[in-house]
Motif scaffolding. Structure first.
Motif, PDB file in Angstrom:
ATOM      1  N   GLU A 136       8.269  -2.954  -6.457  1.00 36.71           N
ATOM      2  CA  GLU A 136       9.058  -2.036  -7.270  1.00 36.71           C
ATOM      3  C   GLU A 136       8.256  -0.800  -7.662  1.00 36.71           C
ATOM      4  O   GLU A 136       8.767   0.325  -7.628  1.00 36.71           O
ATOM      5  CB  GLU A 136       9.590  -2.739  -8.532  1.00 36.71           C
ATOM      6  CG  GLU A 136      10.656  -3.788  -8.263  1.00 36.71           C
ATOM      7  CD  GLU A 136      10.081  -5.125  -7.821  1.00 36.71           C
ATOM      8  OE1 GLU A 136       8.843  -5.320  -7.854  1.00 36.71           O
ATOM      9  OE2 GLU A 136      10.877  -5.988  -7.412  1.00 36.71           O
ATOM     10  N   ILE A 137       7.008  -0.985  -8.026  1.00 33.15           N
ATOM     11  CA  ILE A 137       6.170   0.142  -8.431  1.00 33.15           C
ATOM     12  C   ILE A 137       5.863   1.025  -7.230  1.00 33.15           C
ATOM     13  O   ILE A 137       5.952   2.253  -7.310  1.00 33.15           O
ATOM     14  CB  ILE A 137       4.888  -0.351  -9.125  1.00 33.15           C
ATOM     15  CG1 ILE A 137       5.260  -1.022 -10.439  1.00 33.15           C
ATOM     16  CG2 ILE A 137       3.910   0.788  -9.350  1.00 33.15           C
ATOM     17  CD1 ILE A 137       4.126  -1.731 -11.133  1.00 33.15           C
ATOM     18  N   ALA A 138       5.525   0.417  -6.107  1.00 28.71           N
ATOM     19  CA  ALA A 138       5.243   1.187  -4.893  1.00 28.71           C
ATOM     20  C   ALA A 138       6.470   1.993  -4.475  1.00 28.71           C
ATOM     21  O   ALA A 138       6.358   3.188  -4.153  1.00 28.71           O
ATOM     22  CB  ALA A 138       4.805   0.253  -3.762  1.00 28.71           C
TER      23      ALA A 138
ATOM     24  N   LYS B 208       0.855  -1.183   0.000  1.00 28.55           N
ATOM     25  CA  LYS B 208       0.000   0.000   0.000  1.00 28.55           C
ATOM     26  C   LYS B 208       0.894   1.236   0.000  1.00 28.55           C
ATOM     27  O   LYS B 208       1.870   1.287   0.752  1.00 28.55           O
ATOM     28  CB  LYS B 208      -0.896   0.026   1.241  1.00 28.55           C
ATOM     29  CG  LYS B 208      -1.865  -1.125   1.329  1.00 28.55           C
ATOM     30  CD  LYS B 208      -2.801  -0.974   2.504  1.00 28.55           C
ATOM     31  CE  LYS B 208      -2.113  -1.429   3.764  1.00 28.55           C
ATOM     32  NZ  LYS B 208      -3.011  -1.515   4.919  1.00 28.55           N
ATOM     33  N   VAL B 209       0.545   2.206  -0.840  1.00 33.75           N
ATOM     34  CA  VAL B 209       1.226   3.488  -0.826  1.00 33.75           C
ATOM     35  C   VAL B 209       0.307   4.467  -0.105  1.00 33.75           C
ATOM     36  O   VAL B 209      -0.865   4.607  -0.469  1.00 33.75           O
ATOM     37  CB  VAL B 209       1.568   3.976  -2.248  1.00 33.75           C
ATOM     38  CG1 VAL B 209       2.196   5.361  -2.195  1.00 33.75           C
ATOM     39  CG2 VAL B 209       2.504   2.998  -2.930  1.00 33.75           C
TER      40      VAL B 209
ATOM     41  N   GLU C 202      -3.282  13.205  -8.650  1.00 31.93           N
ATOM     42  CA  GLU C 202      -3.629  13.176 -10.080  1.00 31.93           C
ATOM     43  C   GLU C 202      -2.413  12.799 -10.918  1.00 31.93           C
ATOM     44  O   GLU C 202      -2.509  11.971 -11.826  1.00 31.93           O
ATOM     45  CB  GLU C 202      -4.159  14.545 -10.521  1.00 31.93           C
ATOM     46  CG  GLU C 202      -5.508  14.897  -9.956  1.00 31.93           C
ATOM     47  CD  GLU C 202      -5.935  16.322 -10.268  1.00 31.93           C
ATOM     48  OE1 GLU C 202      -7.134  16.598 -10.113  1.00 31.93           O
ATOM     49  OE2 GLU C 202      -5.093  17.160 -10.668  1.00 31.93           O
ATOM     50  N   GLN C 203      -1.280  13.410 -10.603  1.00 28.32           N
ATOM     51  CA  GLN C 203      -0.079  13.243 -11.415  1.00 28.32           C
ATOM     52  C   GLN C 203       0.588  11.879 -11.247  1.00 28.32           C
ATOM     53  O   GLN C 203       0.972  11.251 -12.231  1.00 28.32           O
ATOM     54  CB  GLN C 203       0.916  14.353 -11.070  1.00 28.32           C
ATOM     55  CG  GLN C 203       2.156  14.366 -11.934  1.00 28.32           C
ATOM     56  CD  GLN C 203       3.020  15.573 -11.637  1.00 28.32           C
ATOM     57  OE1 GLN C 203       2.560  16.569 -11.103  1.00 28.32           O
ATOM     58  NE2 GLN C 203       4.281  15.479 -11.991  1.00 28.32           N
ATOM     59  N   PHE C 204       0.723  11.405 -10.024  1.00 31.72           N
ATOM     60  CA  PHE C 204       1.499  10.184  -9.773  1.00 31.72           C
ATOM     61  C   PHE C 204       0.651   8.931  -9.602  1.00 31.72           C
ATOM     62  O   PHE C 204       1.160   7.817  -9.715  1.00 31.72           O
ATOM     63  CB  PHE C 204       2.401  10.362  -8.553  1.00 31.72           C
ATOM     64  CG  PHE C 204       3.443  11.426  -8.751  1.00 31.72           C
ATOM     65  CD1 PHE C 204       4.538  11.199  -9.552  1.00 31.72           C
ATOM     66  CD2 PHE C 204       3.302  12.671  -8.159  1.00 31.72           C
ATOM     67  CE1 PHE C 204       5.502  12.178  -9.749  1.00 31.72           C
ATOM     68  CE2 PHE C 204       4.252  13.655  -8.338  1.00 31.72           C
ATOM     69  CZ  PHE C 204       5.353  13.420  -9.144  1.00 31.72           C
TER      70      PHE C 204
ATOM     71  N   CYS D  47      -3.289   5.703  -1.404  1.00 31.03           N
ATOM     72  CA  CYS D  47      -3.172   6.186  -2.793  1.00 31.03           C
ATOM     73  C   CYS D  47      -3.359   5.045  -3.785  1.00 31.03           C
ATOM     74  O   CYS D  47      -3.849   5.256  -4.895  1.00 31.03           O
ATOM     75  CB  CYS D  47      -1.805   6.803  -3.021  1.00 31.03           C
ATOM     76  SG  CYS D  47      -1.454   8.170  -1.935  1.00 31.03           S
ATOM     77  N   GLY D  48      -2.923   3.855  -3.411  1.00 29.82           N
ATOM     78  CA  GLY D  48      -3.030   2.714  -4.299  1.00 29.82           C
ATOM     79  C   GLY D  48      -2.274   1.521  -3.733  1.00 29.82           C
ATOM     80  O   GLY D  48      -1.540   1.640  -2.752  1.00 29.82           O
ATOM     81  N   VAL D  49      -2.450   0.372  -4.402  1.00 26.41           N
ATOM     82  CA  VAL D  49      -1.780  -0.869  -4.004  1.00 26.41           C
ATOM     83  C   VAL D  49      -1.008  -1.376  -5.217  1.00 26.41           C
ATOM     84  O   VAL D  49      -1.568  -1.513  -6.304  1.00 26.41           O
ATOM     85  CB  VAL D  49      -2.795  -1.929  -3.520  1.00 26.41           C
ATOM     86  CG1 VAL D  49      -2.094  -3.219  -3.124  1.00 26.41           C
ATOM     87  CG2 VAL D  49      -3.615  -1.388  -2.361  1.00 26.41           C
TER      88      VAL D  49
END
Length: 120
Positions: free
Chosen positions: A93-95, A43-44, A62-64, A87-89
Motif C-alpha cells: 500500500e505504501i509503495a 521496491k520503489v 527529498e520530498q516523497f 528509492c526505498g522498500v
C-alpha cells in the motif's frame, strides 16, 4: 495455542452405553491461533529519461522518500548512470501510494519521470 476443557454427556453424543464413567466424558479441545506472517515488501524504483532535470529528481527523492540532499543526489546519479535506482522498500500500500504521488507530481510539472514498484 488455547486449551479449553470440555465435558460431554455420552447420551447426547450417542456414545456406547458400555463405557464406564457415569455417562460423561471429559476432554480437551485445542484451538490453534492462526500464525501471522510479515507482509510482502516492494521496491520503489525511479527510471532514467533524457528530459527530467536532475534537480527535479533530487527534489522528488527529498520530498516523497525523505532522503537528505546527499542521499538524493547519490540515488539520482545512480539512476542517471545505470538507468534505474532504488528509492526505498515498502509494504504494498505504501509503495503503491508513493508511486502514484511521484507520477502525479511529475505529470503536473510536465516531466516524463517514471516511477515503478516491483516485489522484492
Amino acid at each position: 495455542m488455547i486449551i479449553i476443557p470440555i465435558t460431554a454427556n455420552d447420551e447426547d453424543e450417542g456414545a456406547n452405553s458400555d463405557d464406564e464413567g457415569g455417562g460423561f466424558q471429559t476432554g480437551i479441545a485445542v484451538k490453534a491461533k492462526p500464525k501471522t506472517k510479515k507482509p510482502a515488501l516492494y521496491k520503489v524504483l525511479l527510471l532514467n529519461d533524457d528530459y527530467t532535470p536532475m534537480e527535479f529528481v533530487v527534489q522528488v527523492l527529498e520530498q516523497f522518500f525523505n532522503k537528505t540532499q546527499e542521499e538524493a543526489t547519490r540515488i539520482m546519479l545512480h539512476v542517471h548512470r545505470r538507468g534505474v535506482g532504488l528509492c526505498g522498500v515498502f509494504t504494498f500500500e505504501i509503495a503503491e501510494t508513493k508511486v502514484m504521488l511521484v507520477m502525479d507530481y511529475a505529470k503536473r510539472n510536465q516531466y516524463p519521470l517514471q516511477c515503478i514498484m516491483e516485489k522484492e
